[in-house]
Design a protein around this motif. Sequence first.
Motif, short mmCIF file in Angstrom:
data_model
loop_
_atom_site.label_atom_id
_atom_site.label_comp_id
_atom_site.label_asym_id
_atom_site.label_seq_id
_atom_site.Cartn_x
_atom_site.Cartn_y
_atom_site.Cartn_z
N ILE A 151 27.72 47.39 17.68
CA ILE A 151 28.49 47.22 18.90
C ILE A 151 28.66 45.73 19.16
N TYR A 152 29.74 45.38 19.82
CA TYR A 152 30.10 44.00 20.08
C TYR A 152 30.06 43.74 21.58
N ILE A 153 29.49 42.62 21.98
CA ILE A 153 29.54 42.21 23.38
C ILE A 153 30.08 40.79 23.46
N GLN A 154 30.64 40.46 24.62
CA GLN A 154 31.25 39.15 24.79
C GLN A 154 30.77 38.49 26.08
N ARG A 155 30.73 37.18 26.03
CA ARG A 155 30.46 36.37 27.21
C ARG A 155 31.51 35.28 27.27
N ARG A 156 32.13 35.11 28.44
CA ARG A 156 33.13 34.07 28.63
C ARG A 156 32.53 32.96 29.49
N THR B 188 31.53 36.27 21.04
CA THR B 188 31.27 37.68 20.72
C THR B 188 30.10 37.75 19.78
N VAL B 189 29.12 38.59 20.15
CA VAL B 189 27.98 38.86 19.27
C VAL B 189 27.96 40.34 18.93
N GLY C 38 18.79 49.10 26.30
CA GLY C 38 20.18 49.52 26.34
C GLY C 38 21.13 48.38 26.03
N PHE C 39 20.60 47.21 25.66
CA PHE C 39 21.39 46.02 25.38
C PHE C 39 21.47 45.76 23.88
N VAL C 40 22.55 45.13 23.47
CA VAL C 40 22.60 44.47 22.17
C VAL C 40 21.83 43.15 22.30
N MET C 41 22.14 42.44 23.39
CA MET C 41 21.46 41.19 23.74
C MET C 41 21.59 41.04 25.24
N ASN C 42 20.59 40.52 25.86
CA ASN C 42 20.67 40.27 27.29
C ASN C 42 21.75 39.22 27.54
N LEU C 43 22.75 39.57 28.33
CA LEU C 43 23.86 38.65 28.59
C LEU C 43 23.42 37.40 29.35
N VAL C 44 22.34 37.49 30.10
CA VAL C 44 21.81 36.29 30.76
C VAL C 44 21.30 35.31 29.70
N ASP C 45 20.64 35.82 28.68
CA ASP C 45 20.19 34.96 27.59
C ASP C 45 21.37 34.34 26.87
N LEU C 46 22.40 35.14 26.61
CA LEU C 46 23.59 34.62 25.93
C LEU C 46 24.26 33.54 26.78
#
Length: 137
Positions: A2-7, A48-49, A58-66
């Motif tokens: 799965i892919y997640i994004q941070r802007r 995108t990671v 339930g995370f791929v990666m914690n978005l706060v960390d990203l």
Amino acid sequence: MIYIQRRERFSAAHQLYNPNWSEEQNEAVFGKCANQNFHGHNFEMIVTVKGEVNPDTGFVMNLVDLKNIIQGKVTDKLDHKNLNLDVDFLRGKMTSTENIAIEAWKILQPEIAKHGVELHCIRLVETENNSVEYYGE
């Protein structure tokens, strides 16, 4: 997978100018972007990671960390700076959107890997009409 994004956003000035060329050649290739007084943009960097979902979080990666990695390692160093003069990892490089994305990748990839996920893509939006995507290739 799965892919997640941070802007993240940053504002910065730069100049596209090759000192080995004449003024005429710089203006012919870079136009207004070669302005000796620089010019600025409000950039957006979308990171995108990819990875597997951790069953415990339930995370791929914690978005706060990203967010903290992107800001601490890259965008805080770019925001409200002159990219040609103020940013150590761009010193001596043409500050094109392409090169900014490549240099950001070099910094972010090992930091993101420490979290057990892969950096998939950096998309850098310079204007509403101009953007680049880099996949580390």
